[in-house]
Design a protein around this motif. Structure first.
Motif, PDB file in Angstrom:
ATOM      1  N   LEU A   1       1.542 -29.547   5.847  1.00 16.54           N
ATOM      2  CA  LEU A   1       1.683 -28.094   5.806  1.00 16.54           C
ATOM      3  C   LEU A   1       1.570 -27.594   7.239  1.00 16.54           C
ATOM      4  O   LEU A   1       0.705 -28.042   7.987  1.00 16.54           O
ATOM      5  CB  LEU A   1       0.564 -27.468   4.960  1.00 16.54           C
ATOM      6  N   HIS A   2       2.429 -26.665   7.644  1.00 15.78           N
ATOM      7  CA  HIS A   2       2.375 -26.277   9.044  1.00 15.78           C
ATOM      8  C   HIS A   2       2.297 -24.781   9.312  1.00 15.78           C
ATOM      9  O   HIS A   2       2.082 -24.374  10.449  1.00 15.78           O
ATOM     10  CB  HIS A   2       3.549 -26.873   9.822  1.00 15.78           C
ATOM     11  N   ARG A   3       2.458 -23.930   8.293  1.00 16.65           N
ATOM     12  CA  ARG A   3       2.349 -22.494   8.573  1.00 16.65           C
ATOM     13  C   ARG A   3       2.195 -21.683   7.302  1.00 16.65           C
ATOM     14  O   ARG A   3       2.637 -22.094   6.212  1.00 16.65           O
ATOM     15  CB  ARG A   3       3.587 -21.988   9.328  1.00 16.65           C
ATOM     16  N   LEU A   4       1.518 -20.542   7.436  1.00 14.77           N
ATOM     17  CA  LEU A   4       1.510 -19.529   6.397  1.00 14.77           C
ATOM     18  C   LEU A   4       2.730 -18.664   6.658  1.00 14.77           C
ATOM     19  O   LEU A   4       2.754 -17.863   7.594  1.00 14.77           O
ATOM     20  CB  LEU A   4       0.228 -18.700   6.461  1.00 14.77           C
ATOM     21  N   SER A   5       3.773 -18.843   5.846  1.00 14.49           N
ATOM     22  CA  SER A   5       5.069 -18.212   6.129  1.00 14.49           C
ATOM     23  C   SER A   5       5.127 -16.749   5.722  1.00 14.49           C
ATOM     24  O   SER A   5       5.763 -15.933   6.401  1.00 14.49           O
ATOM     25  CB  SER A   5       6.188 -18.982   5.416  1.00 14.49           C
ATOM     26  N   GLY A   6       4.505 -16.410   4.602  1.00  9.16           N
ATOM     27  CA  GLY A   6       4.594 -15.027   4.166  1.00  9.16           C
ATOM     28  C   GLY A   6       3.806 -14.779   2.899  1.00  9.16           C
ATOM     29  O   GLY A   6       3.364 -15.713   2.225  1.00  9.16           O
ATOM     30  N   ILE A   7       3.625 -13.501   2.580  1.00  7.54           N
ATOM     31  CA  ILE A   7       2.900 -13.103   1.381  1.00  7.54           C
ATOM     32  C   ILE A   7       3.634 -11.957   0.691  1.00  7.54           C
ATOM     33  O   ILE A   7       4.383 -11.211   1.320  1.00  7.54           O
ATOM     34  CB  ILE A   7       1.453 -12.662   1.691  1.00  7.54           C
ATOM     35  N   GLN A   8       3.393 -11.839  -0.610  1.00 14.50           N
ATOM     36  CA  GLN A   8       3.867 -10.703  -1.382  1.00 14.50           C
ATOM     37  C   GLN A   8       2.641  -9.983  -1.928  1.00 14.50           C
ATOM     38  O   GLN A   8       1.768 -10.609  -2.529  1.00 14.50           O
ATOM     39  CB  GLN A   8       4.761 -11.159  -2.546  1.00 14.50           C
ATOM     40  N   VAL A   9       2.575  -8.680  -1.687  1.00 20.30           N
ATOM     41  CA  VAL A   9       1.410  -7.886  -2.070  1.00 20.30           C
ATOM     42  C   VAL A   9       1.830  -6.813  -3.061  1.00 20.30           C
ATOM     43  O   VAL A   9       2.811  -6.089  -2.838  1.00 20.30           O
ATOM     44  CB  VAL A   9       0.757  -7.239  -0.833  1.00 20.30           C
ATOM     45  N   GLY A  10       1.090  -6.708  -4.141  1.00 27.41           N
ATOM     46  CA  GLY A  10       1.339  -5.670  -5.133  1.00 27.41           C
ATOM     47  C   GLY A  10       0.647  -4.372  -4.746  1.00 27.41           C
ATOM     48  O   GLY A  10      -0.523  -4.384  -4.348  1.00 27.41           O
ATOM     49  N   ILE A  11       1.375  -3.258  -4.855  1.00 24.74           N
ATOM     50  CA  ILE A  11       0.850  -1.938  -4.490  1.00 24.74           C
ATOM     51  C   ILE A  11       1.140  -0.958  -5.634  1.00 24.74           C
ATOM     52  O   ILE A  11       2.270  -0.920  -6.141  1.00 24.74           O
ATOM     53  CB  ILE A  11       1.518  -1.415  -3.198  1.00 24.74           C
ATOM     54  N   PRO A  12       0.162  -0.141  -6.049  1.00 24.07           N
ATOM     55  CA  PRO A  12       0.439   0.863  -7.078  1.00 24.07           C
ATOM     56  C   PRO A  12       1.563   1.806  -6.655  1.00 24.07           C
ATOM     57  O   PRO A  12       1.705   2.123  -5.468  1.00 24.07           O
ATOM     58  CB  PRO A  12      -0.895   1.608  -7.209  1.00 24.07           C
ATOM     59  N   GLU A  13       2.339   2.233  -7.616  1.00 25.85           N
ATOM     60  CA  GLU A  13       3.488   3.111  -7.355  1.00 25.85           C
ATOM     61  C   GLU A  13       3.086   4.325  -6.520  1.00 25.85           C
ATOM     62  O   GLU A  13       3.799   4.719  -5.586  1.00 25.85           O
ATOM     63  CB  GLU A  13       4.080   3.568  -8.688  1.00 25.85           C
ATOM     64  N   SER A  14       1.936   4.925  -6.838  1.00 26.53           N
ATOM     65  CA  SER A  14       1.517   6.151  -6.152  1.00 26.53           C
ATOM     66  C   SER A  14       1.205   5.930  -4.666  1.00 26.53           C
ATOM     67  O   SER A  14       1.197   6.880  -3.883  1.00 26.53           O
ATOM     68  CB  SER A  14       0.274   6.733  -6.840  1.00 26.53           C
ATOM     69  N   ALA A  15       0.959   4.685  -4.276  1.00 24.49           N
ATOM     70  CA  ALA A  15       0.566   4.403  -2.892  1.00 24.49           C
ATOM     71  C   ALA A  15       1.615   3.615  -2.128  1.00 24.49           C
ATOM     72  O   ALA A  15       1.410   3.312  -0.946  1.00 24.49           O
ATOM     73  CB  ALA A  15      -0.756   3.630  -2.885  1.00 24.49           C
ATOM     74  N   LEU A  16       2.729   3.293  -2.755  1.00 23.10           N
ATOM     75  CA  LEU A  16       3.683   2.388  -2.133  1.00 23.10           C
ATOM     76  C   LEU A  16       4.292   2.961  -0.848  1.00 23.10           C
ATOM     77  O   LEU A  16       4.344   2.278   0.185  1.00 23.10           O
ATOM     78  CB  LEU A  16       4.799   2.037  -3.126  1.00 23.10           C
ATOM     79  N   GLU A  17       4.740   4.203  -0.877  1.00 20.04           N
ATOM     80  CA  GLU A  17       5.372   4.787   0.311  1.00 20.04           C
ATOM     81  C   GLU A  17       4.366   4.942   1.446  1.00 20.04           C
ATOM     82  O   GLU A  17       4.690   4.688   2.621  1.00 20.04           O
ATOM     83  CB  GLU A  17       6.011   6.131  -0.028  1.00 20.04           C
ATOM     84  N   ALA A  18       3.145   5.329   1.120  1.00 20.23           N
ATOM     85  CA  ALA A  18       2.119   5.468   2.152  1.00 20.23           C
ATOM     86  C   ALA A  18       1.771   4.105   2.752  1.00 20.23           C
ATOM     87  O   ALA A  18       1.500   3.999   3.956  1.00 20.23           O
ATOM     88  CB  ALA A  18       0.861   6.116   1.566  1.00 20.23           C
ATOM     89  N   THR A  19       1.796   3.072   1.932  1.00 20.40           N
ATOM     90  CA  THR A  19       1.499   1.727   2.426  1.00 20.40           C
ATOM     91  C   THR A  19       2.614   1.233   3.339  1.00 20.40           C
ATOM     92  O   THR A  19       2.359   0.600   4.367  1.00 20.40           O
ATOM     93  CB  THR A  19       1.293   0.760   1.252  1.00 20.40           C
ATOM     94  N   ARG A  20       3.857   1.509   2.969  1.00 23.74           N
ATOM     95  CA  ARG A  20       4.980   1.157   3.850  1.00 23.74           C
ATOM     96  C   ARG A  20       4.836   1.843   5.204  1.00 23.74           C
ATOM     97  O   ARG A  20       5.020   1.216   6.253  1.00 23.74           O
ATOM     98  CB  ARG A  20       6.309   1.543   3.201  1.00 23.74           C
ATOM     99  N   ALA A  21       4.475   3.125   5.186  1.00 27.60           N
ATOM    100  CA  ALA A  21       4.305   3.871   6.426  1.00 27.60           C
ATOM    101  C   ALA A  21       3.158   3.285   7.257  1.00 27.60           C
ATOM    102  O   ALA A  21       3.239   3.206   8.488  1.00 27.60           O
ATOM    103  CB  ALA A  21       4.047   5.347   6.125  1.00 27.60           C
TER     104      ALA A  21
END
Length: 240
Positions: free
Chosen positions: A3-23
């Motif tokens: 194993l050589h790297r942590l390539s990426g993650i997927q994070v779940g975000i509530p609908e009400s907070a999704l746009e603020a989290t993107r920002a």
């Protein structure tokens, strides 16, 4: 190590907070390559935000060198009684306790260019006199790559077995008496911390910067943009 790297993650975000989290992550310095998908300077696309009932680590991707690494993990998971999917370039399995989907994928190793060594002062060594760090004058520095992620598990020992005995992560350190384990899939000290918790939840993510001055400058910029924003301050994480 295979194993050589942590390539990426997927994070779940509530609908009400999704746009603020993107920002938030745009302000944090990640590049939003498409809606909810973010890239670092060296690691490429490493974060995906998706709608979910609550904040949680949903998926994790790890880079491996070749098909032999996939076969080794497949056999180890079978010994643990964990089912997995496999094709020519990847293996996927679900951690039974937290429900996190993990993918091992054949990927090239990341070659990072060296960052410039800053002049810093220390006992008996005054390399920078009457001058501020050059980081203060430069434009915002983007995170170089995803460093680690911390998640909770109702059965931390079982989750640890999945990652260590099943996938091939290494144990770097432990918190005595707590049951938390620092695990790595690269040469960094840790890429994943599994700690006990009443349910599976994402505690935090960490991202590599050029140096401690870049960390301080980025943190100051984020707090200046929102004075009410909570900041823990600098941690004790060293490079790698």
């Amino acid at each position: 190590m295979p194993l050589h790297r942590l390539s990426g993650i997927q994070v779940g975000i509530p609908e009400s907070a999704l746009e603020a989290t993107r920002a938030f992550y745009r302000e944090f310095g990640l590049a939003e390559v498409s809606a909810g998908r973010f890239a670092t300077a060296d690691g490429g696309e490493q974060l995906e935000l998706v709608r979910a009932p609550r904040r949680a680590l949903l998926a994790l991707r790890v880079g491996v060198d070749d098909a032999e690494d996939l076969a080794r993990a497949q056999a180890s998971l079978a010994r643990l009684g964990v089912a997995c999917g496999r094709d020519a370039g990847a293996l996927s399995a679900q951690e039974p306790v937290t429900g996190v989907h993990v993918t091992l994928a054949i990927e090239p190793r990341v070659a990072q260019a060296e960052s410039a060594q800053l002049a810093t002062n220390g006992p008996g060594r005054a390399a920078r006199v009457n001058a501020r760090s050059p980081v203060v004058a430069r434009s915002r520095t983007s995170p170089r790559k995803l460093s680690h992620v911390v998640t909770a598990s109702k059965d931390a020992p079982a989750t640890r077995r999945f990652f260590v005995d099943g996938l091939g992560f290494h144990v770097s350190d432990e918190v005595a008496g707590v049951g938390a384990a620092f695990l790595r899939c690269s040469t960094d000290h840790h890429n994943l911390l599994v700690q006990p918790g009443p349910f599976a939840f994402l505690h935090h993510t960490a991202w590599e910067m050029d140096d401690v001055d870049a960390v301080g400058a980025a943190a100051a910029a984020m707090v200046a943009a929102d004075p009410k924003r909570h900041a823990w301050g600098l941690g004790r994480h060293a490079i790698g």
